[in-house]
Design a protein around this motif. Sequence first.
Motif, PDB file in Angstrom:
ATOM      1  N   UNK A  97       0.888  -1.541  -0.081  1.00  0.00           N
ATOM      2  CA  UNK A  97      -0.281   0.011  -0.076  1.00  0.00           C
ATOM      3  C   UNK A  97       0.761   1.682   0.234  1.00  0.00           C
ATOM      4  N   UNK A  98       0.715   1.937  -0.749  1.00  0.00           N
ATOM      5  CA  UNK A  98       1.372   3.612  -1.087  1.00  0.00           C
ATOM      6  C   UNK A  98       2.786   3.205  -2.038  1.00  0.00           C
ATOM      7  N   UNK A  99       3.329   2.263  -1.971  1.00  0.00           N
ATOM      8  CA  UNK A  99       4.297   1.936  -2.676  1.00  0.00           C
ATOM      9  C   UNK A  99       4.456   1.808  -3.775  1.00  0.00           C
ATOM     10  N   UNK A 100       3.778  -0.149  -3.321  1.00  0.00           N
ATOM     11  CA  UNK A 100       2.883  -0.081  -5.431  1.00  0.00           C
ATOM     12  C   UNK A 100       1.446  -0.125  -5.835  1.00  0.00           C
ATOM     13  N   UNK A 101       0.823  -0.014  -5.067  1.00  0.00           N
ATOM     14  CA  UNK A 101      -0.211   0.636  -5.341  1.00  0.00           C
ATOM     15  C   UNK A 101      -0.856   1.418  -4.342  1.00  0.00           C
ATOM     16  N   UNK A 102      -1.081   3.143  -4.791  1.00  0.00           N
ATOM     17  CA  UNK A 102      -1.294   4.036  -4.636  1.00  0.00           C
ATOM     18  C   UNK A 102      -3.140   4.071  -4.461  1.00  0.00           C
ATOM     19  N   UNK A 103      -3.633   4.703  -3.699  1.00  0.00           N
ATOM     20  CA  UNK A 103      -5.428   5.001  -3.173  1.00  0.00           C
ATOM     21  C   UNK A 103      -5.553   6.184  -3.391  1.00  0.00           C
ATOM     22  N   UNK A 104      -6.412   7.655  -3.922  1.00  0.00           N
ATOM     23  CA  UNK A 104      -6.586   8.523  -3.764  1.00  0.00           C
ATOM     24  C   UNK A 104      -8.398   8.675  -3.524  1.00  0.00           C
ATOM     25  N   UNK A 105      -8.114   9.033  -2.023  1.00  0.00           N
ATOM     26  CA  UNK A 105     -10.070   8.561  -1.781  1.00  0.00           C
ATOM     27  C   UNK A 105     -10.956   9.402  -2.218  1.00  0.00           C
ATOM     28  N   UNK A 106     -12.636   9.375  -2.008  1.00  0.00           N
ATOM     29  CA  UNK A 106     -13.313  10.057  -2.667  1.00  0.00           C
ATOM     30  C   UNK A 106     -12.610  11.578  -1.851  1.00  0.00           C
ATOM     31  N   UNK A 107     -13.159  11.769  -0.397  1.00  0.00           N
ATOM     32  CA  UNK A 107     -13.575  12.860   0.432  1.00  0.00           C
ATOM     33  C   UNK A 107     -12.219  13.080   0.846  1.00  0.00           C
ATOM     34  N   UNK A 108     -11.251  14.164   0.380  1.00  0.00           N
ATOM     35  CA  UNK A 108     -10.018  14.447   1.597  1.00  0.00           C
ATOM     36  C   UNK A 108     -10.304  15.001   2.192  1.00  0.00           C
ATOM     37  N   UNK A 109     -11.071  15.966   3.030  1.00  0.00           N
ATOM     38  CA  UNK A 109     -11.203  16.206   3.913  1.00  0.00           C
ATOM     39  C   UNK A 109     -11.801  15.919   4.874  1.00  0.00           C
ATOM     40  N   UNK A 110     -12.721  14.169   5.113  1.00  0.00           N
ATOM     41  CA  UNK A 110     -12.039  13.202   5.346  1.00  0.00           C
ATOM     42  C   UNK A 110     -11.479  12.349   5.664  1.00  0.00           C
ATOM     43  N   UNK A 111     -10.484  11.654   4.782  1.00  0.00           N
ATOM     44  CA  UNK A 111      -8.921  10.831   4.856  1.00  0.00           C
ATOM     45  C   UNK A 111      -8.595  11.834   5.098  1.00  0.00           C
ATOM     46  N   UNK A 112      -8.259  12.737   5.126  1.00  0.00           N
ATOM     47  CA  UNK A 112      -7.094  13.891   6.157  1.00  0.00           C
ATOM     48  C   UNK A 112      -6.724  13.995   7.221  1.00  0.00           C
ATOM     49  N   UNK A 113      -5.771  13.819   7.925  1.00  0.00           N
ATOM     50  CA  UNK A 113      -6.130  14.456   9.799  1.00  0.00           C
ATOM     51  C   UNK A 113      -5.442  15.336  10.193  1.00  0.00           C
ATOM     52  N   UNK A 114      -7.359  15.979  10.238  1.00  0.00           N
ATOM     53  CA  UNK A 114      -7.081  17.803  11.014  1.00  0.00           C
ATOM     54  C   UNK A 114      -6.370  18.627  11.586  1.00  0.00           C
ATOM     55  N   UNK A 115      -5.514  17.219  12.699  1.00  0.00           N
ATOM     56  CA  UNK A 115      -4.708  17.782  13.132  1.00  0.00           C
ATOM     57  C   UNK A 115      -3.478  17.688  13.049  1.00  0.00           C
ATOM     58  N   UNK A 116      -2.893  17.319  11.534  1.00  0.00           N
ATOM     59  CA  UNK A 116      -1.664  17.315  10.693  1.00  0.00           C
ATOM     60  C   UNK A 116      -0.986  18.472   9.708  1.00  0.00           C
ATOM     61  N   UNK A 117      -0.153  18.785   9.950  1.00  0.00           N
ATOM     62  CA  UNK A 117       0.211  19.306   8.631  1.00  0.00           C
ATOM     63  C   UNK A 117       0.153  18.360   7.439  1.00  0.00           C
ATOM     64  N   UNK A 118      -0.182  19.527   6.619  1.00  0.00           N
ATOM     65  CA  UNK A 118      -0.695  18.264   5.238  1.00  0.00           C
ATOM     66  C   UNK A 118       1.178  18.164   4.683  1.00  0.00           C
TER      67      UNK A 118
END
Length: 558
Positions: A97-118
């Motif tokens: 995961x991430x190294x050979x197969x990457x995924x872009x999720x549908x809703x980035x606001x819920x997929x990103x951690x709101x407490x971490x800088x991008x």
Amino acid sequence: MSTSMGRSAVMPLLQIDGLSIPIPGGGDRPFAVHDIHLTLQAGEILCVVGESGSGKSMSANAVMGLLPSYMQPSAGRILFQGRDLLCMAESELRKLRGSAIGMIFQEPLSALNPLMRVGDQIAEVLHVHGITDPAQVERRVLELIAYVGLPDPALIRHAYPFRLSGGQRQRVMIAMALALEPSVLIADEPTTALDVTTQAQILALIRSIQRSGADGKAGMGVMFITHDFGVVAEIADRVAVMEKGVLIEVGSAQQVLNAPRYPYTQRLIAAVPRRRTDARSAVAASAPVLEVRNLCKTYDADGGWFRKKRAVKAVDGVSFSVRRGETLGIVGESGSGKSTIGKCLLKLIDIDGGEILFNGRDIAALTPRQFRPMRKDMQMIFQDPFASLNPRHTVGRIVSDGPLANGKTRPEAQARARELLALVGLDASSFERYPNEFSGGQRQRVGIARALALDPQVLVADESVSALDVSVQAQVLALLHDLQQRLRIALVFITHDLRVAAQICDSVLVMHQGQVVERGSPREIFDRPQHLYTRRLIAAVPGQHWNPTGGAGAERAA
């Protein structure tokens, strides 16, 4: 880009062979996906299309090993470079995961951690896969941020997700997915609910990545999940169509878009919004039920530690009028002021200047107490029906609460609620059910029923179909048009989808940075746009050269 000709002789990069995933007891069908066979070649974009619940995202999650514990494959294989992902231990999958197969999720606001800088979230992908040298990580994070087209990487890497626009958050998700240069990229509805210009930028970015790969080498395969056939026409090499967990049609983009073989595919394509060819019934030349004069609304934007506060003119001198039975479309990108106008009309926020005349009376000057008796005459359909419906109340209570609060007896209010639920196409059992038991399109119908419960004269629809499947979208638009004509409601339709505006609106306002830059009939706006911004919006609509009725070719330009 090279075409898919001759690929059959090459081992697929990804192969789904006979995949079946059963649904636990109580579901509407036995399998989420059943006996799926799909291949993805290197250097190919495969678009997987279908309505909500068709199994698109479930198939993608199975590839990633992200299925919930209670829904596991009962049959089939998922081969990546010849290895069966379904037979791998979690530790092995984690390495892929991430190294050979990457995924872009549908809703980035819920997929990103709101407490971490991008920047830290992109760096985390590198850390998990053993890249820990601070200088190397820093260099790679800045390189990725620049690669996906985000401005000022050194500054934006310190931003939190909520500080970014929807398109910028989606670019951060793409940077995370590309951090380790995967061979396969899975994009799950990555452009849903984005503005047409932002969507065009994301699609162009994915095409560019797929052509060259993040490291300059050809060969990345992209599985692109979408319900938007305009997007399919724009980027697809091949198309797979799914219905209720079954793969019903696979073929080249040219074949599926222009000569679909199966009735379900034909119905999906027929539901794509398009310009009306029949004349709308004329709107009576009566006095406007709603008239807006020189409306102004300014927000004070927080500048943060190192920037001064600044005033943002969300709405700057906007004027328009709407008559009963008329549909006024307000179009533009995010931040153009569309939704702010809707909130101002219903006095959900205060205005800073101008007049809002409802049946000739200026409601902008009224106190909340004075306006309360008039609120029933102006109702709103919100963009996200799940967020706007109380999850603890039954649908019957949600729809009947308004009439109850306005003097109806409980039996009268409940009878009215049942009548409206039937009117919007929901069965009688809906009255006792909760919002989580409905699909997105059904929840939007509940929102429409609630808005109609008080017999409004003005209905404001704020992006009410932006995230719906094309077939459900077509049903909701037809329903709104039918109800509006029967009840003679003045409809203010706020949208970023110009195809929808062209289909249902009598007149259109184009908003840019809080101002109306162009206005006119759909024919004038779309056939003879005068303003450069309007031309850019129209040029960004995906699938420009595809005629859903089967005319122009669907193949995208090389």
